[in-house]
Design a protein around this motif. Sequence first.
Motif, mmCIF file in Angstrom:
data_model
loop_
_atom_site.group_PDB
_atom_site.id
_atom_site.type_symbol
_atom_site.label_atom_id
_atom_site.label_comp_id
_atom_site.label_asym_id
_atom_site.label_seq_id
_atom_site.Cartn_x
_atom_site.Cartn_y
_atom_site.Cartn_z
ATOM 1 N N PHE A 65 0.820 -1.202 0.000
ATOM 2 C CA PHE A 65 0.000 0.000 0.000
ATOM 3 C C PHE A 65 0.863 1.266 0.000
ATOM 4 O O PHE A 65 0.351 2.372 0.094
ATOM 5 N N ARG A 66 2.171 1.064 -0.130
ATOM 6 C CA ARG A 66 3.092 2.179 -0.203
ATOM 7 C C ARG A 66 3.832 2.133 -1.540
ATOM 8 O O ARG A 66 4.416 1.114 -1.900
ATOM 9 N N THR A 182 0.152 -6.296 -6.215
ATOM 10 C CA THR A 182 -0.293 -4.945 -5.905
ATOM 11 C C THR A 182 -1.135 -4.367 -7.024
ATOM 12 O O THR A 182 -2.224 -3.810 -6.794
ATOM 13 N N PHE A 186 -5.354 -3.644 -6.589
ATOM 14 C CA PHE A 186 -5.985 -2.336 -6.717
ATOM 15 C C PHE A 186 -6.917 -2.271 -7.927
ATOM 16 O O PHE A 186 -7.950 -1.586 -7.882
#
Length: 298
Positions: A65-66, A182, A186
């Motif tokens: 999430f970074r 990731t 998303f």
Amino acid sequence: MGNLNENMRGAILMMAAMAAFALNDAILKALVVNNAPLQVIFLRGCVTLILVYFVLSRITGPVSFRMSRRDAKWVAIRSVAETCASLGIIMALSQMPFANVSATLQSTPLLISVGAAIAFGVPLGWRRLLAIAIGFVGVLLIVKPGPEGFSNGVLWALLGVSSVTVRDLSVKAMSSDVNASTVTFFAILCTTVIFGLSCIGGDWGVWSPRDLFLLVLVACAIIAAYALSVIVMKVGDISFVAPYRYTALIWALLIGFFVFNETPDIWTFLGAGVIAVTGVYTLIGERRMTRQIQTDLR
């Protein structure tokens, strides 16, 4: 595949991705027969999110999430493009024959190659451009353009084509710090939230055990397709890898015949042959070029 060069690895991964997407589309088409298209995408997203977070992340790396502001921008663009692509494809599948939808989506490689040349300065040699053009002729032989060749769902299919183009090009712009889990997470999260909101207030039917089984199966198929499509755009030259999207038509013909009882005519077989020959020619040309470079370096 350690001994294969990057372009050959990309070609193999692209063919695997197209098989996964074809399976996903076939199951979606089966599901929309008895269920609302938007609800199908929403429920598929719910199941897929769980599988991505707890299964796929163990294979391709944990969901992060970074990320840098630049990567976050491209992840957001890809997620929106994925949502639009899902909408276009599911609506097209609900209104058009399976083979027609698959064939229409195969105009994507040409758009990706042109987009890559414009956005990233990827050179387009005349041989590669000719190979893509010949492959597109094969698509036209299958589609047989005309009033009877396209249904009212063609605009939805075109939305899917343009959105898939943006989706795949955006991956090429991301740094290597962003892994497949990731990007996939998303994209599915965006799609699920938007489709979930669109289902509020709608009539929900009773899902049969068969449909629930297909829902889990389609979630597994789309996870494989997402992951492969992310990986393949980071491997090899886009202009070389893109023509191998045409193998989706081969899968579409097989699925259409064995699952949806669609009997291809002579033009469909001819088109598929043109597409296959184009892929083989491109692969042979790449291998010859690789050998020539190795010879020159000696």
